[in-house]
Design a protein around this motif. Sequence first.
Motif, PDB file in Angstrom:
ATOM      1  N   GLY A   8      -2.318  -6.269  -2.332  1.00  0.00           N
ATOM      2  CA  GLY A   8      -2.704  -5.184  -3.219  1.00  0.00           C
ATOM      3  C   GLY A   8      -2.805  -3.838  -2.539  1.00  0.00           C
ATOM      4  N   LYS A   9      -2.167  -3.666  -1.384  1.00  0.00           N
ATOM      5  CA  LYS A   9      -2.239  -2.403  -0.645  1.00  0.00           C
ATOM      6  C   LYS A   9      -1.165  -1.428  -1.150  1.00  0.00           C
ATOM      7  CE  LYS A   9      -5.612  -3.772   1.907  1.00  0.00           C
ATOM      8  NZ  LYS A   9      -6.972  -3.176   1.731  1.00  0.00           N
ATOM      9  N   HIS A  10      -1.261  -1.115  -2.429  1.00  0.00           N
ATOM     10  CA  HIS A  10      -0.268  -0.227  -3.037  1.00  0.00           C
ATOM     11  C   HIS A  10      -0.347   1.186  -2.471  1.00  0.00           C
ATOM     12  CE1 HIS A  10      -1.195  -3.274  -6.326  1.00  0.00           C
ATOM     13  NE2 HIS A  10       0.012  -3.572  -5.906  1.00  0.00           N
ATOM     14  N   ASN A  11      -1.543   1.582  -2.043  1.00  0.00           N
ATOM     15  CA  ASN A  11      -1.685   2.934  -1.481  1.00  0.00           C
ATOM     16  C   ASN A  11      -0.889   3.092  -0.191  1.00  0.00           C
ATOM     17  OD1 ASN A  11      -3.470   1.066  -0.291  1.00  0.00           O
ATOM     18  ND2 ASN A  11      -4.837   2.689   0.416  1.00  0.00           N
ATOM     19  N   LEU A  12      -0.845   2.047   0.633  1.00  0.00           N
ATOM     20  CA  LEU A  12      -0.087   2.117   1.881  1.00  0.00           C
ATOM     21  C   LEU A  12       1.417   2.155   1.609  1.00  0.00           C
ATOM     22  CD1 LEU A  12      -2.099  -0.411   4.080  1.00  0.00           C
ATOM     23  CD2 LEU A  12      -2.388   2.069   3.869  1.00  0.00           C
ATOM     24  N   ILE A  13       1.858   1.390   0.619  1.00  0.00           N
ATOM     25  CA  ILE A  13       3.274   1.423   0.242  1.00  0.00           C
ATOM     26  C   ILE A  13       3.636   2.795  -0.311  1.00  0.00           C
ATOM     27  CG2 ILE A  13       5.041   0.363  -1.222  1.00  0.00           C
ATOM     28  CD1 ILE A  13       3.335  -2.190  -1.204  1.00  0.00           C
ATOM     29  N   ALA A  14       2.730   3.372  -1.100  1.00  0.00           N
ATOM     30  CA  ALA A  14       2.974   4.705  -1.661  1.00  0.00           C
ATOM     31  C   ALA A  14       3.059   5.758  -0.563  1.00  0.00           C
ATOM     32  CB  ALA A  14       1.875   5.062  -2.661  1.00  0.00           C
ATOM     33  N   ILE A  15       2.186   5.662   0.428  1.00  0.00           N
ATOM     34  CA  ILE A  15       2.223   6.605   1.548  1.00  0.00           C
ATOM     35  C   ILE A  15       3.567   6.525   2.266  1.00  0.00           C
ATOM     36  CG2 ILE A  15       1.261   7.066   3.851  1.00  0.00           C
ATOM     37  CD1 ILE A  15      -1.476   6.249   2.700  1.00  0.00           C
ATOM     38  N   THR A  16       4.074   5.307   2.426  1.00  0.00           N
ATOM     39  CA  THR A  16       5.372   5.130   3.064  1.00  0.00           C
ATOM     40  C   THR A  16       6.482   5.774   2.231  1.00  0.00           C
ATOM     41  OG1 THR A  16       4.595   3.027   3.970  1.00  0.00           O
ATOM     42  CG2 THR A  16       6.966   3.449   4.040  1.00  0.00           C
ATOM     43  N   GLY A  17       6.408   5.598   0.905  1.00  0.00           N
ATOM     44  CA  GLY A  17       7.403   6.212   0.030  1.00  0.00           C
ATOM     45  C   GLY A  17       7.401   7.726   0.121  1.00  0.00           C
ATOM     46  N   ILE A  18       6.216   8.312   0.166  1.00  0.00           N
ATOM     47  CA  ILE A  18       6.106   9.767   0.284  1.00  0.00           C
ATOM     48  C   ILE A  18       6.672  10.236   1.627  1.00  0.00           C
ATOM     49  CG2 ILE A  18       4.481  11.692   0.430  1.00  0.00           C
ATOM     50  CD1 ILE A  18       2.642  10.061  -1.448  1.00  0.00           C
ATOM     51  N   SER A  19       6.320   9.520   2.704  1.00  0.00           N
ATOM     52  CA  SER A  19       6.825   9.907   4.026  1.00  0.00           C
ATOM     53  C   SER A  19       8.346   9.767   4.088  1.00  0.00           C
ATOM     54  CB  SER A  19       6.172   9.057   5.120  1.00  0.00           C
ATOM     55  OG  SER A  19       6.583   7.715   5.037  1.00  0.00           O
ATOM     56  N   ASN A  20       8.889   8.750   3.400  1.00  0.00           N
ATOM     57  CA  ASN A  20      10.346   8.588   3.376  1.00  0.00           C
ATOM     58  C   ASN A  20      11.037   9.810   2.800  1.00  0.00           C
ATOM     59  OD1 ASN A  20      10.227   6.065   4.499  1.00  0.00           O
ATOM     60  ND2 ASN A  20      10.628   4.940   2.616  1.00  0.00           N
ATOM     61  N   LEU A  21      10.501  10.328   1.701  1.00  0.00           N
ATOM     62  CA  LEU A  21      11.103  11.499   1.070  1.00  0.00           C
ATOM     63  C   LEU A  21      11.053  12.709   2.003  1.00  0.00           C
ATOM     64  CD1 LEU A  21      12.349  12.795  -1.458  1.00  0.00           C
ATOM     65  CD2 LEU A  21      10.034  13.325  -2.221  1.00  0.00           C
ATOM     66  N   LEU A  22       9.916  12.910   2.654  1.00  0.00           N
ATOM     67  CA  LEU A  22       9.772  14.054   3.551  1.00  0.00           C
ATOM     68  C   LEU A  22      10.717  13.938   4.747  1.00  0.00           C
ATOM     69  CD1 LEU A  22       5.877  14.409   3.527  1.00  0.00           C
ATOM     70  CD2 LEU A  22       7.544  15.770   2.255  1.00  0.00           C
TER      71      LEU A  22
END
Length: 449
Positions: A387-401
Motif C-alpha cells: 500500500g505504499k502508493h505515495n512512494l510509487i507516486a514520488i517515483t513517477g514525479i521524479s521520472n517526469l522531471l
Amino acid sequence: MKAFGVIRRRISNAHPDHHAIAQGMAWVALFVFVGKLASAAKEMTIAYRYGVSDQVDAYLFIFNLINWPIGVWSGILTIVLVPLAARIRQTAPAELPRFRAELFAFTLVLGCDLALLFWFGLPILLRSSWLGLSISTINIATDIIPDMVALAPLGIVVSLFSVWTMSSGRYSNTLLEGVPALVILVTLLILPSEGVEPLVWGTLAGFICHVASLAAPLAWRGEIETPRFTSHSPQWPPFWQGFGIMLVGQTMAGSVGIIDQFFASHLDTGAIATISYANRILALIIGLGATAVSRATLPAFSRIKSQGGEQLKRIAMFWIRLMMVLGVVTLIISWWLAPWIVKLLFERGAFTALNTQAVTEVFRYGLIQLPFFFPGLALVSLLASHGKHNLIAITGISNLLIKTSANYVLVPVMGIKGIVLATGIMYMISFVLLYWFAIMLLKQRETTG
C-alpha cells in the motif's frame, strides 16, 4: 545429467510462492507472445502501407494523446485495485459485487467525460502555433478527431475489465490484448483506401472487439454487475486513498511519452513515426518480460502480504535480481540482432532501407532501459502490495522531471536518439530510487515484526 538432477531438485523444493509466480509468468509470457505476434503483423502492414509519413505522424499524435489518460487509469487500477481486491476477498467477499457495480458506473462516466474533453480540446491544441507539426499532418489529425475520441470510453472500460480479470488470478486479459492489433491488421488488408481512414476504423473496431472479448468471460463467471451510479460501498475510502496518490504519480509517469511526442514534433517530418516504430519493437520485447513480471508478481505479492508476508522479502528479492539479469541478457542479444529485426519487420513497400537504418539506431538506444525497467516493475509490485502508493507516486514525479531535463540536454545534441537515451537514464535513476524505498520498507517490517 547430475547437474540436471540438482536443478530439478532445487526447483521442486522451492517455496510454493516461487512456483505460483513462475507459473503466472509462464502463462502471461505465452499470452503476451501470441498477442505480440498479432501486433508485429499489424506494424509490418502499417509500415508497408504508410512508411514513415505524415499520415502515421497524425494518427499516432492523436492516438497517443487519447491513450495517455487511458494508460494513467489502467496504471492506477492495477496498482490500487489488485491489492484492494485481494484484501476484500480475504476479509469481506460479500462486498465485492456492489463495489464492482459502482466502480463500473464511475468508469463509464469517466470515459464519456474524457471523450467530450478530447472532442473540444484536441482541435484547439492542433491550432497552436508552438506545436511544430507540418500543415499536412495537422490537417489529417484534425479530420480524424471525431472518430478517434470514441477510443476514450472504450479504452477506459477495457482497463477496468482487464484489471478485474487480473485481480482474480486469471491471465486471459493478457492474451486478449492482441485483439485490437488483429482487427486493425484485418481491416488494413481488406480495405483498399490509401488514406488514413482504414487505420482509424480498424482501431475503433479493435477497441470494440476488445471490450466484448473481456466482458464475455467476466459475465459468464458472474463478475459483471449492472452499473450503479452511487458510492455507498464501504470499499470506496481505501480505493480513493490510493487513487488520489497514484493519480499524481501515474499522470506524471504517463506524461513521459507525451513529452517525447512534443519534442519529436519539432524535429523532421517522420520523427514521431520513427520513434514509434522503434518503440513498437521494444514493446514486443518488453511485453514478454515486463508484462509477465507485473501481472504475476503483483497478485502474488499482494496475496502473500494479506496472509502475513513472512516469505515476502526473500521471494521479492530473488525475482528482482532475476529480472535484472534477464534485462542485461535481453539487451545484449537484441542489440546484436537489431538491424535484422527492423529489416525483417518493416523494410518493404513504403518503408525504405534508410528508414531501417534510422529506426535501428533509435531502437538500440532504447534498449538501454531494459536492465533497469524489468526489476523496477517487480519493485513497484512489492511497494504496491504494502500500500505504499505515495512512494510509487514520488517515483513517477521524479521520472517526469528526470526525463524532461534529460530531453532538454540530449535532444539538441543527439536528435531522436537523445529522446530514447533520456528514457534509459530515467529508468536507471528510477530503479535506484525504488530499490532504496524497498530496502527501507523491508527493514521497517523486520524492526516492527
